[in-house]
Design a protein around this motif. Structure first.
Motif, PDB file in Angstrom:
ATOM      1  N   GLU A 171       0.832  -1.202   0.000  1.00 59.81           N
ATOM      2  CA  GLU A 171       0.000   0.000   0.000  1.00 59.81           C
ATOM      3  C   GLU A 171       0.864   1.247   0.000  1.00 59.81           C
ATOM      4  O   GLU A 171       1.999   1.247   0.482  1.00 59.81           O
ATOM      5  N   ALA A 172       0.305   2.344  -0.515  1.00 67.41           N
ATOM      6  CA  ALA A 172       1.068   3.579  -0.679  1.00 67.41           C
ATOM      7  C   ALA A 172       1.650   4.084   0.637  1.00 67.41           C
ATOM      8  O   ALA A 172       2.793   4.536   0.688  1.00 67.41           O
ATOM      9  N   ALA A 173       0.860   4.013   1.718  1.00 63.98           N
ATOM     10  CA  ALA A 173       1.344   4.520   3.005  1.00 63.98           C
ATOM     11  C   ALA A 173       2.582   3.755   3.459  1.00 63.98           C
ATOM     12  O   ALA A 173       3.556   4.350   3.947  1.00 63.98           O
ATOM     13  N   ARG A 174       2.581   2.440   3.290  1.00 65.33           N
ATOM     14  CA  ARG A 174       3.745   1.642   3.673  1.00 65.33           C
ATOM     15  C   ARG A 174       4.917   1.908   2.724  1.00 65.33           C
ATOM     16  O   ARG A 174       6.067   1.930   3.148  1.00 65.33           O
ATOM     17  N   ALA A 175       4.616   2.126   1.456  1.00 65.26           N
ATOM     18  CA  ALA A 175       5.676   2.440   0.496  1.00 65.26           C
ATOM     19  C   ALA A 175       6.405   3.714   0.894  1.00 65.26           C
ATOM     20  O   ALA A 175       7.638   3.804   0.805  1.00 65.26           O
ATOM     21  N   ALA A 176       5.654   4.715   1.354  1.00 62.34           N
ATOM     22  CA  ALA A 176       6.273   5.955   1.801  1.00 62.34           C
ATOM     23  C   ALA A 176       7.060   5.731   3.094  1.00 62.34           C
ATOM     24  O   ALA A 176       8.171   6.252   3.269  1.00 62.34           O
ATOM     25  N   GLU A 177       6.494   4.940   3.995  1.00 60.72           N
ATOM     26  CA  GLU A 177       7.166   4.639   5.267  1.00 60.72           C
ATOM     27  C   GLU A 177       8.505   3.929   5.020  1.00 60.72           C
ATOM     28  O   GLU A 177       9.492   4.198   5.708  1.00 60.72           O
ATOM     29  N   TRP A 178       8.546   3.061   4.035  1.00 59.31           N
ATOM     30  CA  TRP A 178       9.761   2.308   3.725  1.00 59.31           C
ATOM     31  C   TRP A 178      10.777   3.100   2.902  1.00 59.31           C
ATOM     32  O   TRP A 178      11.901   2.657   2.719  1.00 59.31           O
ATOM     33  N   GLY A 179      10.374   4.237   2.376  1.00 60.39           N
ATOM     34  CA  GLY A 179      11.292   5.014   1.548  1.00 60.39           C
ATOM     35  C   GLY A 179      11.265   4.630   0.081  1.00 60.39           C
ATOM     36  O   GLY A 179      12.143   5.034  -0.682  1.00 60.39           O
ATOM     37  N   LEU A 180      10.249   3.870  -0.320  1.00 58.66           N
ATOM     38  CA  LEU A 180      10.131   3.496  -1.728  1.00 58.66           C
ATOM     39  C   LEU A 180       9.729   4.699  -2.572  1.00 58.66           C
ATOM     40  O   LEU A 180      10.135   4.823  -3.739  1.00 58.66           O
ATOM     41  N   ILE A 181       8.917   5.585  -1.980  1.00 58.81           N
ATOM     42  CA  ILE A 181       8.445   6.778  -2.672  1.00 58.81           C
ATOM     43  C   ILE A 181       8.642   7.987  -1.771  1.00 58.81           C
ATOM     44  O   ILE A 181       8.927   7.851  -0.572  1.00 58.81           O
ATOM     45  N   TRP A 182       8.417   9.166  -2.324  1.00 55.87           N
ATOM     46  CA  TRP A 182       8.645  10.398  -1.577  1.00 55.87           C
ATOM     47  C   TRP A 182       7.500  10.715  -0.624  1.00 55.87           C
ATOM     48  O   TRP A 182       7.710  11.034   0.542  1.00 55.87           O
ATOM     49  N   LYS A 183       6.254  10.622  -1.108  1.00 62.23           N
ATOM     50  CA  LYS A 183       5.153  11.111  -0.283  1.00 62.23           C
ATOM     51  C   LYS A 183       3.840  10.468  -0.718  1.00 62.23           C
ATOM     52  O   LYS A 183       3.648  10.172  -1.886  1.00 62.23           O
ATOM     53  N   VAL A 184       2.929  10.263   0.263  1.00 62.95           N
ATOM     54  CA  VAL A 184       1.576   9.789  -0.039  1.00 62.95           C
ATOM     55  C   VAL A 184       0.597  10.891   0.333  1.00 62.95           C
ATOM     56  O   VAL A 184       0.787  11.603   1.329  1.00 62.95           O
ATOM     57  N   LEU A 185      -0.443  11.050  -0.491  1.00 63.17           N
ATOM     58  CA  LEU A 185      -1.386  12.153  -0.327  1.00 63.17           C
ATOM     59  C   LEU A 185      -2.822  11.635  -0.441  1.00 63.17           C
ATOM     60  O   LEU A 185      -3.069  10.618  -1.098  1.00 63.17           O
ATOM     61  N   PRO A 186      -3.775  12.329   0.177  1.00 64.52           N
ATOM     62  CA  PRO A 186      -5.179  11.987  -0.076  1.00 64.52           C
ATOM     63  C   PRO A 186      -5.451  12.024  -1.572  1.00 64.52           C
ATOM     64  O   PRO A 186      -4.891  12.855  -2.292  1.00 64.52           O
ATOM     65  N   ASP A 187      -6.312  11.142  -2.038  1.00 57.69           N
ATOM     66  CA  ASP A 187      -6.545  11.011  -3.470  1.00 57.69           C
ATOM     67  C   ASP A 187      -6.859  12.349  -4.143  1.00 57.69           C
ATOM     68  O   ASP A 187      -6.326  12.658  -5.209  1.00 57.69           O
TER      69      ASP A 187
END
Length: 262
Positions: A171-187
């Motif tokens: 999921e996007a939130a975990r991806a951001a937590e792991w450093g896979l992506i820069w940031k997760v935002l509300p749709d």
């Protein structure tokens, strides 16, 4: 501007926005789409008015990876390596070498090559509903589109191995937590924030941003001494640009800089 069958391409405020546009197929890659993406990136580099690139998908997904209906996928003599060599690998290299910043707004599922294509971009934002799936093992394949190189560097060996072997959804939130992506935002905030970021980057010293990309991407293959040498050489080049002179002048005058991107 070229006509596109599988992409929507628009240029405004210094930003070229490229939208994968096969929403009925979750924007899955076809031979045509891969070729058109290369054409669009070539245009983005050549056009001086373009100083940043924003990539996203139409509909409810970002990209489901390769469209398995686009080619002959099962035969005794199939050579998927040739497909990578001819289409995917050049596109990955093209995207990584582009001397302008690339923002990716992942608006939904990013699976297989679609996930790794997104991760090849410089800054990745994702909607809360988005997810990343290394789906290759589900059909007996190996992560491609740079996945086996990118994942360990972004999230470490253990997480990269588990993502690839299990093909579980991240999921996007975990991806951001792991450093896979820069940031997760509300749709609802994804595209406004992605556009804002891309427009900001388009006002910055474009040549310097390209050199920053070059230095950071090279760092994983360099010793400290080698990287210091590269920083020296790139800084020499940056220091000779008009944007460096403008940046210093603006700082001393206590005014906003007016970078020209050259």
């Amino acid at each position: 501007m070229a006509a596109y069958e599988t992409l929507l391409v628009d240029v405004a405020d210094g930003v070229m926005t490229i939208t994968l546009n096969r929403p009925d197929k979750l924007n899955a890659f076809t031979t045509v789409m891969l070729a058109e993406m290369t054409v669009a990136l070539d245009a983005a580099e050549k056009e001086e008015a373009v100083r940043a690139i924003l990539i996203t998908g139409s509909g409810r997904g970002f990209c489901a990876g390769q469209d398995l209906g686009d080619r002959k996928v099962i035969s005794d003599d199939i050579d998927l390596g040739a497909s990578l060599e001819e289409r995917y690998n050049p596109l990955v290299k093209r995207l990584r070498a582009l001397p302008k910043p690339v923002v990716c707004a992942v608006n939904g599922v990013a699976a297989g090559a679609g996930a790794n294509f997104a991760l090849c971009c410089d800054i990745v934002l994702a909607a809360e509903s988005a997810s990343f799936i290394q789906a290759f093992a589900r059909i007996g394949l190996v992560p491609d589109c740079g996945g086996t190189w990118l994942l360990p560097r972004l999230v470490g060996h253990a997480r990269a191995m588990a993502l690839a072997l299990t093909a579980e959804k991240l999921e996007a939130a975990r991806a951001a937590e792991w450093g896979l992506i820069w940031k997760v935002l509300p749709d609802a905030e994804l595209m406004p924030e992605a556009v804002k970021l891309a427009r900001h980057l388009a006002t910055q010293p474009t040549r310097a941003l390209g050199l920053i990309k070059q230095a950071i991407q090279a760092s994983t293959g360099h010793s400290l001494d080698g990287q210091l040498d590269m920083e020296r050489d790139l800084q020499r080049e940056a220091g000779r640009t008009a944007d460096y002179r403008e940046g210093v002048a603006a700082f001393l005058a206590k005014r906003p800089p007016a970078f020209q991107g050259k």
